[in-house]
Design an enzyme around this catalytic site. Structure first.
Site, PDB file in Angstrom:
ATOM      1  N   LYS A 191       0.836  -1.194   0.000  1.00 21.27           N
ATOM      2  CA  LYS A 191       0.000   0.000   0.000  1.00 21.27           C
ATOM      3  C   LYS A 191       0.874   1.249   0.000  1.00 21.27           C
ATOM      4  CE  LYS A 191      -1.918   2.747   3.131  1.00 21.27           C
ATOM      5  NZ  LYS A 191      -2.026   3.944   2.287  1.00 21.27           N
ATOM      6  N   GLU A 266       9.921   0.655  10.671  1.00 19.94           N
ATOM      7  CA  GLU A 266      10.892   1.743  10.498  1.00 19.94           C
ATOM      8  C   GLU A 266      10.123   3.019  10.784  1.00 19.94           C
ATOM      9  OE1 GLU A 266      13.920   0.963   9.791  1.00 19.94           O
ATOM     10  OE2 GLU A 266      13.842  -0.971   8.766  1.00 19.94           O
ATOM     11  N   CYS A 300      12.973  10.738   7.629  1.00 18.96           N
ATOM     12  CA  CYS A 300      12.910  10.141   8.964  1.00 18.96           C
ATOM     13  C   CYS A 300      14.234  10.289   9.707  1.00 18.96           C
ATOM     14  CB  CYS A 300      12.519   8.677   8.854  1.00 18.96           C
ATOM     15  SG  CYS A 300      13.513   7.821   7.645  1.00 18.96           S
ATOM     16  N   GLU A 397       9.364  15.118  16.552  1.00 18.51           N
ATOM     17  CA  GLU A 397       9.758  15.088  15.141  1.00 18.51           C
ATOM     18  C   GLU A 397       8.886  16.072  14.362  1.00 18.51           C
ATOM     19  OE1 GLU A 397       8.604  11.621  12.818  1.00 18.51           O
ATOM     20  OE2 GLU A 397      10.613  11.618  11.950  1.00 18.51           O
TER      21      GLU A 397
END
Ligand code: NAD
Ligand code: MN
Length: 792
Positions: A191, A266, A300, A397
């Site tokens: 996906k 991850e 990331c 983040e």
């Protein structure tokens, strides 16, 4: 502007890449359908969703909105395909994967243009970084398909893999997922992210072009709540591989708990970029540009926390501001543009919100004097100074072009600041002193450490996180293990749960009277006179717990009975509780220096212990042998330099031992964990803990420092729960019934600790393939890749 003026200002003119080929490709196909079994299939819902060009805010294409019915169809196709693909010889898989790599290259420019149109990232990046890395990933893994049989002899594919990827590197994340999966003989249902499906759909065309067997790759576009959740919960799926935010990763951990699905995550990061005062500051400035303004900071592993040695901070910040003035923002298809558009209006709003929070928190915000384009979703490069480490912008983040900077004085302070985060994805270290840099690198809690460089990626070198940045690696040989399982492991229904006898707790600490039993042999029992067998009571055995190198009484003050196989009480052990676990974790945590010691020392203490534990002697010697032989690798990515892949201790491991083989099970788990430098809190077999507690003497007389091994006896599931929830425990192993495995996996989601559980499946602990070896060493370590470029 005349030539002289151009020469003086050094201004670039626009250098646009043509959008036309990409737009034409889209026009011919939109609305896009789903890719199932190598066919384009209309979504069951009949619904389509818009894909936007973030540089204009206008609709680019329509893609199908899959729902659970489509997920069922795709998983069914993948299951059928797995029957043959999983048995296809490696060399044949290699040819297919190689063909994919070639076709990626043949369509490279179209893919780069599509990626820039759909995601908003600069063409310079998609053309020179994303797409070449995609091809490289398939070439590299084509090689592993060829070598699987010889290099991973004891392993088989996992089965059907559900793969869920984010929008920041749409095709690259697809490659990271699909290449190793196919190489190891799995089939996939992937996906793409809601905003960025187009290159995945072009990839589907490549799958058709090269004639990959139907059903091996299936691609479902749509909403997270429809497709993502259905994939995660689907019983026909054997593994979920996810890249995305930590919050969603946590929800996937919970949703798959106890299902037996293999999982790799991850997740996010807040990576430090550490600059020592002897660093080459001009290189540092370019490094910072790559660290936080690459892909608009939507990376990331972005170096989003700049940690500068105090005496050079002002100088560096000044240079940085000067450089920021010259960054160019604008049309992603302009080859001279450094910063493109933010992927979506929602993401843009979130960046703005966090920047406002930073200002409210008292940090000093700085942005260049130039203005962003008004059409589309743009955000200027932003630098915060005067940031204190506990504030929101220093911890959360941001996933945008926003850098926060802080200062430190000593290397020790740098390490402390760097590790002051719940994440652990990456770090950069800048110093001309290689001794200093290589001293700091192992101390950083991060899966990747770049020395005097940043944001380098290659298929040879595994990428992935520590702590709440997730677990599992992508790339390198280490990444292959995410897509295989041991050949001996069957996927039959979980074994019958090992029965734990009903037990009573004697509250006064004394042992109930031993009843006479004809079948029972008492210690020293002997036929004496005719027909008369005197009853020698067994020697009282009441081991305490073993915490911080000392035998300690249980906090509860209670004991629990231990029975022999005939149901006779043969002793008591302490009834451990929350407090005992807390103390044990604290002791294990404090003994963290164990990992830093030499591997030779770890080998020697082992050999001492081995001499005294007869039953598991061979296994102890195996791990004594491994302690200084389980080495990493030196990867050779295509740069002047190396990446050192080092297996490091995970930290504090909690473990619940199997009920079967009380001693061997105990040794089989404890030995590899401490051989690799972890410290542990272990719950011995609940029904037969005495053989484990008999090891106290061995542990006390060995050279093991206090706190490395801590033993808490008592109710396995209660104590496991406390360990699995504990934030200072970095991994949890549990060998017991399926129900308990589920509880451990659920509780682990708190700090996203790694888990290794048996799902109630049997393991033959006597067998050297199942009971010892590399699988155990891998579970006891995590790989850190340290990139060290050469050259002046
Ligand atoms: P996200 O977690 O919202 O979405 C990632 C993917 O998961 C998307 O495809 C989304 O549709 C799907 N998804 C969302 N909710 C789901 C659910 N409940 N069940 C199943 N699937 C679901 O993240 P994002 O906003 O797309 O990406 C940004 C995040 O990804 C950042 O936090 C970033 O750090 C992280 N990221 C990590 C890495 C890495 O390698 N560690 C790489 C890229 C991005
Ligand atoms: Mn888009």
């Amino acid at each position: 502007m005349n030539v002289k003026e151009i020469f003086e200002t050094m201004e670039y003119g626009p250098a646009p890449e043509a959008a036309a080929p990409g737009l034409a490709w889209i026009q011919e196909r939109t609305p896009f359908n789903l890719f199932i079994n190598n066919q384009w299939v209309k979504p069951a819902s009949g619904q389509y969703i818009d894909s936007i060009n973030p540089a204009t805010g206008k609709r680019l294409a329509q893609v199908a909105a899959a729902t659970s019915a489509d997920v069922d169809a795709a998983v069914a196709a993948a299951r059928v395909a797995f029957e043959t693909w999983g048995k296809t010889p490696g060399h044949i898989r290699t040819r297919y994967i190689y063909a994919i790599a070639r076709h990626i290259q043949k369509h490279a420019r179209l893919l780069a243009v599509l990626e820039s149109l759909d995601n908003g990232k600069p063409i310079r990046e998609t053309r020179d970084i994303d797409i070449p890395l995609v091809a490289r990933h398939f070439y590299y893994h084509a090689g592993w398909a060829q070598l699987m049989e010889s290099e991973l002899p004891g392993y088989q594919p996992v089965g059907v893999v559900g793969q869920i990827i984010p929008w920041n590197f749409p095709l690259l994340m697809l490659a990271w997922k699909i290449a190793p999966a196919l190489a190891m003989g799995n089939t996939v249902v992937l996906k793409p992210a809601r905003y960025t499906s187009l290159t995945a759909l072009k990839f589907a065309e490549i799958v058709q072009e090269i004639g990959l067997p139907p059903g091996v790759v299936n691609i479902l576009t749509g909403e997270a709540s429809q497709v993502g959740e259905a994939l995660v919960g689907h019983p026909g799926i054997n593994k979920i591989a996810f890249t995305g935010s930590t919050d969603v990763g946590r929800s996937i951990r919970r949703a798959t708990a106890g299902s037996g699905k293999k999982l790799s995550l991850e997740l996010g990061g807040k990576s430090p970029f550490i600059v020592f005062d002897d660093a080459d500051l001009d290189s540092v400035v370019e490094g910072v540009v790559d660290a936080i303004w690459f892909n608009q900071g939507q990376v990331c592993c972005a170096g989003s926390r700049l940690l500068v040695q105090e005496n050079i901070a002002d100088r560096l910040i000044e240079k940085l501001r000067e450089r920021m003035e010259h960054l160019r923002i604008g049309d992603p298809l302009d080859k001279a543009v450094d910063i493109g558009a933010i992927v979506s209006p929602g993401q843009l709003k979130e960046i703005q919100r966090l920047v406002n929070t930073g200002v409210e928190e008292g940090a000093v915000m700085w942005q260049p004097s130039w203005a962003c384009p008004t059409e589309g979703y743009f955000f200027p490069p932003t630098l915060f100074t005067n940031v204190s480490p506990a504030t929101t912008i220093a911890q959360v983040e941001i996933f945008g072009p926003v850098l926060v900077s802080m200062t430190f004085r000593t290397p020790a302070e740098a390490v402390e600041l760097a590790n002051n985060t719940r994440y652990g994805l990456a770090a950069s270290v800048w110093s001309e002193n290689i001794n200093l840099a290589l001293d700091v690198a192992p101390k950083l809690k991060a899966g990747t450490v770049w020395i005097n460089c940043t944001n380098l990626f290659d298929a040879t070198s595994g990428f992935g996180g520590y702590r709440e940045s997730g677990f599992g690696r992508e790339g390198g040989k280490e990444g292959l293990y995410e897509y295989v399982r041991p050949k001996w492991e069957t996927l039959e229904a979980p074994a019958k749960e090992f029965h734990i006898a009903e037990e009573s707790t004697s509250t006064n600490g004394s042992r109930p009277a031993v009843s006479a039993d004809e079948d029972r042999e008492f210690e020293g029992g002997e036929q004496l006179l005719d027909g008369y067998t005197p009853m020698f009571p067994a020697i009282d055995r009441t081991p305490k717990m073993f915490i911080g190198g000392k035998q300690t009484r249980p906090d509860s003050g209670y004991s629990r009975d231990v029975y022999d196989p005939q149901g006779q009480v043969i002793g008591q052990v302490g009834e451990g509780n929350r407090k005992d676990i807390r103390n044990a974790v604290e002791a294990a945590h404090a003994a963290g220096g164990w990992a830093a010691g030499t591997t030779h020392n770890r080998a020697r203490s082992y050999a001492d212990a081995a001499a005294e534990v007869q039953a598991a002697i061979s296994r102890l010697f195996s791990y004594a042998a491994w302690a200084d032989k389980y080495e990493g690798a030196v990867h050779r990515p295509p740069l002047r330099g190396v990446a050192l892949a080092i297996p490091e201790a995970i930290g504090v491991i909690g473990m619940a031992c199997p009920e079967e083989h009380p001693l061997l099970g105990f040794v089989s788990l404890v030995a590899p964990a401490i051989a690799m430098g972890n410290t542990i809190v272990v719950i011995p077999s609940q029904v037969a803990p005495l053989s484990a507690t008999d090891c106290y003497q061995v542990l006390e007389t060995s050279d093991l420092p206090a706190g490395v091994v801590n033993i808490v006896t008592g109710d396995r599931d209660l104590l496991s729960q406390v360990l699995a929830e504990h934030d200072d425990v970095d991994a949890m192993w549990y060998f017991g019934p399926a129900e308990g495995c589920k509880r451990v996996e659920l509780a682990s989601a708190g700090n996203m600790k790694r888990t290794w559980v048996s799902y109630g499946h049997p393991r033959d602990w006597m067998d050297t393939v199942q009971g010892e070896g590399e699988e155990f060493l891998r579970e006891a370590t995590q790989v850190k890749n340290i990139w060290v470029p050469y050259g002046e």
